[in-house]
Design a protein around this motif. Structure first.
Motif, PDB file in Angstrom:
ATOM      1  N   TYR A  52     -22.526 -45.935  11.638  1.00 30.02           N
ATOM      2  CA  TYR A  52     -23.884 -46.487  11.606  1.00 30.02           C
ATOM      3  C   TYR A  52     -24.474 -46.326  10.215  1.00 30.02           C
ATOM      4  CZ  TYR A  52     -28.905 -46.827  12.757  1.00 30.02           C
ATOM      5  OH  TYR A  52     -30.227 -47.175  12.807  1.00 30.02           O
ATOM      6  N   GLU A  88     -28.144 -47.987   8.055  1.00 27.59           N
ATOM      7  CA  GLU A  88     -29.317 -48.849   8.225  1.00 27.59           C
ATOM      8  C   GLU A  88     -30.042 -49.021   6.902  1.00 27.59           C
ATOM      9  OE1 GLU A  88     -32.388 -48.902  11.769  1.00 27.59           O
ATOM     10  OE2 GLU A  88     -33.101 -47.513  10.226  1.00 27.59           O
ATOM     11  N   ARG A 108     -33.834 -50.606   5.537  1.00 27.20           N
ATOM     12  CA  ARG A 108     -35.151 -51.120   5.902  1.00 27.20           C
ATOM     13  C   ARG A 108     -35.936 -51.492   4.651  1.00 27.20           C
ATOM     14  NH1 ARG A 108     -37.529 -49.484  11.000  1.00 27.20           N
ATOM     15  NH2 ARG A 108     -36.028 -48.373  12.317  1.00 27.20           N
ATOM     16  N   ARG A 162     -35.059 -55.295   8.814  1.00 26.10           N
ATOM     17  CA  ARG A 162     -34.212 -54.138   9.112  1.00 26.10           C
ATOM     18  C   ARG A 162     -32.789 -54.649   9.328  1.00 26.10           C
ATOM     19  NH1 ARG A 162     -35.517 -51.249  14.499  1.00 26.10           N
ATOM     20  NH2 ARG A 162     -34.360 -53.036  15.299  1.00 26.10           N
ATOM     21  N   THR A 205     -28.962 -53.354  10.283  1.00 25.92           N
ATOM     22  CA  THR A 205     -28.162 -52.261  10.839  1.00 25.92           C
ATOM     23  C   THR A 205     -26.709 -52.692  10.896  1.00 25.92           C
ATOM     24  OG1 THR A 205     -30.031 -51.567  12.224  1.00 25.92           O
ATOM     25  CG2 THR A 205     -27.854 -50.710  12.790  1.00 25.92           C
ATOM     26  N   ARG A 229     -22.883 -51.481  12.169  1.00 23.89           N
ATOM     27  CA  ARG A 229     -22.240 -50.554  13.093  1.00 23.89           C
ATOM     28  C   ARG A 229     -20.722 -50.720  13.036  1.00 23.89           C
ATOM     29  NH1 ARG A 229     -26.288 -48.648  16.561  1.00 23.89           N
ATOM     30  NH2 ARG A 229     -28.140 -49.984  16.679  1.00 23.89           N
TER      31      ARG A 229
END
Length: 265
Positions: A87, A89, A91, A102, A104, A106
């Protein structure tokens, strides 16, 4: 008709099993000794900080490529080719603000480390930092993404699979330990050069023809947008590698393999 094994046959099978388990234990122990000796030979041959030390460590980093595909399980070092990030991320802006987003990523897998080469290495013991430049003839990544943005009052949400291949690629990595051995490690990665790129993002636009068009535009014009997206790439990669390095190297007993225990990187 059933076959029955006499008692001496059972004992024979038990002996075979014991011998097999003992041999397996010896094999594992032998493997551990070999790994320790190899690491001691590689890491222990660079004696002092200086120009010769930096060049010696550059060669050591390249010699350690033999472990990129296997990792070192007994020291909780996971493979680097491919290496995986669960993971990460990115922003920008307030969740309610105009132009905010945002991103993300994975289950990201990265390939190409075994063919990479460390071209420069510099140690800064006072700052507990090492900096090295690395060249990849080809590096590829793939995973799943989720993207949410708010632009001009409308919301945009996309998710799907993505893959990226970089050619003639180089980066500079800075690794710094925040405190004493065992404390957190901070990693910063800076993209130096991208000679070529192929990127595919599933479901970026609605419909297969539009997706193919988007891929074509991105892959033909990425150089124009690179100055704007490069800081975000650096941030994403740095965040991912900070997690990876802390998981694999935070508690690695470096002093075990060095002739002097004064190193504190």
């Amino acid at each position: 008709m059933s076959l029955q094994c006499p008692s001496n046959c059972v004992r024979y099978l038990v002996y075979l099993m014991v011998i097999f388990l003992f041999a397996q234990h010896l094999a594992n122990a032998s493997s551990q000794i070999d790994v320790d000796e190899d690491l001691r030979h590689l890491l222990g041959r660079c004696q002092s900080v200086g120009e010769d030390y930096n060049e010696c460590m550059r060669q050591v980093f390249n010699d350690l490529r033999a472990y990129f595909t296997t990792g070192v399980p007994d020291y909780n070092i996971k493979p680097f080719d491919p290496h995986h990030c669960t993971y990460v991320e990115l922003r920008r802006g307030d969740s309610q603000g105009i132009g905010s987003f945002r991103l993300t990523l994975r289950n990201v897998s990265e390939f190409g480390w075994s063919r990479s080469e460390v071209t420069k290495f510099h140690a800064d013991p006072e700052d507990r930092r090492i900096v090295y430049a690395q060249y990849f003839p080809e590096k590829s990544l793939e995973g799943e993404y989720e993207f949410a943005a708010k632009m001009l009052g409308s919301e945009m949400k996309r998710k799907g699979h993505w893959n990226l291949t970089l050619y003639d690629y180089s980066q500079t990595t800075s690794v710094r330990r925040i405190g004493d051995p065992g404390s957190l490690i901070k990693v910063h990665v800076e993209v130096d050069r991208i000679g070529g790129m192929e990127l595919h993002i599933e479901n970026l636009l609605k419909g297969q023809p539009l997706n193919q068009l988007a891929d074509g535009v991105i892959n033909s014009m990425w150089q124009l947008g690179l100055p704007f997206i490069k800081p975000m790439i650096n941030e994403l990669v740095s965040s991912a590698f900070t997690d990876i390095f802390n998981e694999s190297f935070r508690h690695f007993p470096l002093e075990k393999f060095l002739p002097h225990t004064s190193a504190s990187y």
